[in-house]
Design a protein around this motif. Structure first.
Motif, short mmCIF file in Angstrom:
data_model
loop_
_atom_site.label_atom_id
_atom_site.label_comp_id
_atom_site.label_asym_id
_atom_site.label_seq_id
_atom_site.Cartn_x
_atom_site.Cartn_y
_atom_site.Cartn_z
N VAL A 170 0.86 -1.16 0.09
CA VAL A 170 -0.04 -0.22 -0.08
C VAL A 170 0.94 1.09 -0.13
N LEU A 171 0.45 2.36 -0.77
CA LEU A 171 1.17 3.41 -0.60
C LEU A 171 0.67 4.49 -0.07
N SER A 172 1.57 5.24 0.67
CA SER A 172 1.17 6.23 1.84
C SER A 172 2.17 7.47 1.82
N GLU A 173 2.02 8.46 1.52
CA GLU A 173 2.80 9.77 1.76
C GLU A 173 4.13 9.49 1.11
N ASN A 174 4.40 8.98 -0.02
CA ASN A 174 5.52 8.49 -0.76
C ASN A 174 6.28 7.50 -0.12
N ILE A 232 -3.26 2.06 6.07
CA ILE A 232 -2.85 3.46 6.82
C ILE A 232 -4.05 4.22 6.42
N SER A 233 -4.50 5.04 7.39
CA SER A 233 -5.48 5.90 7.21
C SER A 233 -5.06 7.09 6.17
N PRO A 234 -6.21 7.63 5.47
CA PRO A 234 -5.83 8.60 4.52
C PRO A 234 -4.87 9.72 5.22
N ASP A 235 -5.17 9.88 6.45
CA ASP A 235 -4.41 11.39 7.18
C ASP A 235 -3.08 10.67 7.51
N PHE A 392 -3.81 -2.52 -5.33
CA PHE A 392 -3.61 -1.15 -4.87
C PHE A 392 -3.21 -0.35 -6.03
N PHE A 393 -4.18 0.76 -6.38
CA PHE A 393 -3.94 1.59 -7.42
C PHE A 393 -3.22 2.96 -6.91
N THR A 394 -2.20 3.08 -7.52
CA THR A 394 -1.47 4.37 -7.39
C THR A 394 -1.71 5.33 -8.22
N ASP A 395 -2.56 5.38 -9.58
CA ASP A 395 -2.93 6.07 -10.42
C ASP A 395 -4.28 5.38 -11.14
N TYR A 396 -5.44 5.38 -10.43
CA TYR A 396 -6.55 4.69 -11.04
C TYR A 396 -6.89 5.29 -12.47
#
Length: 649
Positions: A170-174, A232-235, A392-396
């Protein structure tokens, strides 16, 4: 998918039988193997029972326990020959049903169908019959699966993967977060693989800094446990992950969700979440909604639809998650549903072995359409006969990650990235060369420089405009298969609107060879001088003998005048009708007046303000050819003209 697995992953039809078999131990080797199986040490049990089979190939108990060990450690595709041995000795619904599951996991669909059909004949239990029947229907539905994105391609992320387990990125904050068995010091006895831990690496989209992978810095990975899928939550302030499969079953519930919160400059130690429910429940594969207010996860809690179902839970006022709700029979099946992935657009992605798929876990998307939920398999370019999960999409929808243990990978579960590889469309550039001219009194044409030409699309929106050069030339870029209008204007000339179409003037897309094809088209716009009181003859305006009604052919010609009036809203005209000299003056004057008025009435009916028109019948007062003798000469005298009598702007 060999992580955080146990017998609770799948329905256990044979539990009473296995208990009995455990009581029938006859040798110390068999006792050792059975003890390993009872402890969930399936890989060790397989090894020990295999030694028994070397001496006793027909040992029914050994074949059964090996088959079950493979099934319960999520390697059912390796169990077919062992279930076959069991069925040869004493066929049951379970031996044929799981043989069918194993054969399907190998992609042997015809043989799997035979096994499922055989299983149906070996039980009177309607629930079991329905399970086998659903498997048959799922196999029959394979031919109907079409790829959702046929040009997406998968690539094994070899530089990121290891020879062990790598899954659920999963991708979160780079940062790319994922689970891996790399560097594990101890082996998880159920699968013979290392215990899994949480890792991260810097990433931009699908580009990962594979040289700097590190264990999760937010909190310490637990030893002797499998750290599972992470959310990981969106924030970025909440981390939820699955943890379990301890060597000692008494330490914690087998697989449960834990949460860590960002507090005071750092993350808290993970805590057991109330959403786990009863201690015996299996809970894993969490995911947040786009808002962060809903948590999705997989669980085997009772009263579901199958082995593992997907659930959702809403955030409470105190920040915990509660109000757990099963996602319903449209999503969940008698099989297993895991790895939810909700998207902001309302699409819901997940993995399942209960919907029509190619083998084990396949990737699916659920959409609400016309008030009902439809579920579609992502297709053969995403799914295989093995486990495919954790999208997990990084650019849907152009790119992202997923996990698979398909053949040809680097290790066990491997991380793959996917990209839309749709070929760039071949481009056709259309250039329209326009030449502006004027028509002289003698009928010849000559270049008319500095003429303004404005280009409009089919919605009457201005898209371009310019003045022609001193040589009367200008150029417009157009698009293939489009309709346009050009309006040309110049002081002292009638403004003119000209429709222009590129439809059918460029090669068909399938005939294009080069990536870029340039097409040049040409057109000429001819303007008429606007001179007060200068008569302009309208050609082909005919009337029936001694009548003034407008004939259809005359109406087509009058439509040209209507267009001139619409293009030039600032002019008033006199429309005049003339006769030849072959009747009395009074008759001809009356007839021509009626014809002029009839023509004006027609023009008004086409939307022209009547105040812009005057009707005059001149009879034979303005003959072009005096003393006409032939019919052709009389026809020249019988004419309809207009002239501009006022310019208001």
């Amino acid at each position: 998918m060999k992580k955080a697995t146990s017998s609770v992953l799948y329905p256990v039809f044979w539990l009473p039988l296995i208990v009995v078999l455990l009581q029938l131990s006859c040798t110390s080797l068999q006792q050792k193997a059975q003890n390993q199986f009872s402890a969930g040490e399936y890989q060790m049990a397989i090894s020990t029972f295999s030694k028994l089979l070397e001496k006793e190939p027909e040992n029914n108990e050994a074949n059964l326990f090996i088959a079950e060990s493979y099934r319960l450690s999520n390697r059912i595709e390796k169990a077919a020959t062992y279930y076959e041995k069991v069925s040869e000795n004493n066929a049951t619904f379970e031996s044929e049903y799981y043989k069918g599951k194993s054969l399907k996991g190998k992609g042997e669909y015809d043989s799997a169908r035979v096994a499922f059909e055989a299983a149906k004949t070996l039980t009177m239990d309607d629930e079991k019959i329905a399970l086998a029947e659903k498997e048959v229907k799922n196999i029959d539905a394979l031919s109907e699966i079409e790829p959702i994105w046929p040009n997406h391609e998968l690539e094994n992320y070899e530089l990121l993967n290891t020879s062990g387990i790598d899954y659920a990125p999963v991708l979160s904050e780079n940062y790319l977060y994922f689970t891996s068995s790399r560097g594990a010091g101890d082996l998880y006895p159920a699968t013979g693989q290392g215990y899994t831990r949480l890792f991260r690496a810097r990433a931009e989209g699908i580009n990962v800094d594979v040289q700097n992978v590190q264990t999760l810095p937010e909190f310490q990975n637990e030893t002797g446990l499998n750290q599972g899928a992470i959310a990981i939550s969106p924030d970025g302030n909440t981390i939820i992950y699955a943890r379990g499969n301890a060597a000692s079953k008494s330490v914690i519930p087998e697989v449960s969700l834990f949460a860590s919160y960002f507090r005071g400059g750092g993350f808290t130690e993970p805590i057991f979440m109330p959403v786990n429910g009863e201690p015996e429940y299996w809970n894993s594969t969490p995911a947040f909604s786009a808002s962060g207010d809903t948590l999705y996860f997989a669980s085997n809690r009772p009263e579901g639809y199958g082995g593992i179902d997907l659930y959702r839970s809403t955030k409470l006022a105190n920040g915990d998650f509660g109000n757990v709700v099963n996602m319903g029979p449209e999503i969940n099946t008698p099989g297993n549903e895991l790895f939810p992935r909700p998207l902001p657009n309302g699409e819901f992605y997940f993995s399942s072995d209960g919907h029509p798929g190619y083998g084990k876990l396949d990737l699916f998307v659920a959409k609400e359409e016309n008030g009902s939920i439809t579920v579609r398999n992502l297709g053969p370019n995403f799914n295989s006969i093995a486990d495919d999960f954790g999208i997990f999409f990084t650019d849907y929808p152009e790119e992202g990650y997923l996990t698979s243990n398909r053949s040809g990978g680097k290790g066990d579960d491997d991380i793959y990235y996917f990209k839309d590889m749709t070929p760039a469309p071949k481009v056709v550039n259309v250039l329209l060369n326009v030449v502006t001219k004027e028509r002289l009194e003698n009928g010849e044409e000559q270049v008319l420089p500095q003429t303004r030409v404005v280009l409009y699309d089919d919605n009457n929106q201005t898209i371009d405009g310019n003045f022609s050069s001193q040589s009367g030339r200008l150029r417009f870029p157009l698009e293939p298969e489009k309709e346009y209008t050009m309006i040309a204007s110049k002081t002292g000339y009638f403004t003119q609107s000209i429709p222009y179409s590129t439809v059918g003037k460029t090669p068909a897309p399938e005939d294009l060879i080069q990536d870029v094809t340039n097409i040049t088209l040409d057109t000429t716009i001819v303007l008429e001088q606007l001179v007060l009181e200068r008569a302009i003859v309208l050609e082909n305006i005919y009337y029936d003998l001694d009548k003034a009604e407008i004939r259809p052919d005359a109406a087509q010609e009058l439509d040209k005048l209507v267009k001139i009036l619409k293009d030039n809203p600032g002019i008033r005209i006199e429309l005049s009708s003339h006769t030849d000299a072959r009747a009395s003056d009074a008759y001809n004057e009356d007839l021509s007046q009626r014809r002029a008025e009839s023509a004006v009435e027609y023009i008004v009916s086409q939307g022209i303000d009547p105040s812009r028109l005057e009707a005059r019948g001149y009879g034979e007062q303005q003959l072009i050819i005096e003393n006409a003798q032939t019919e052709e000469e009389h026809q020249i005298n019988r004419r309809t003209e207009f002239k501009v009598i006022e310019i208001t702007e």
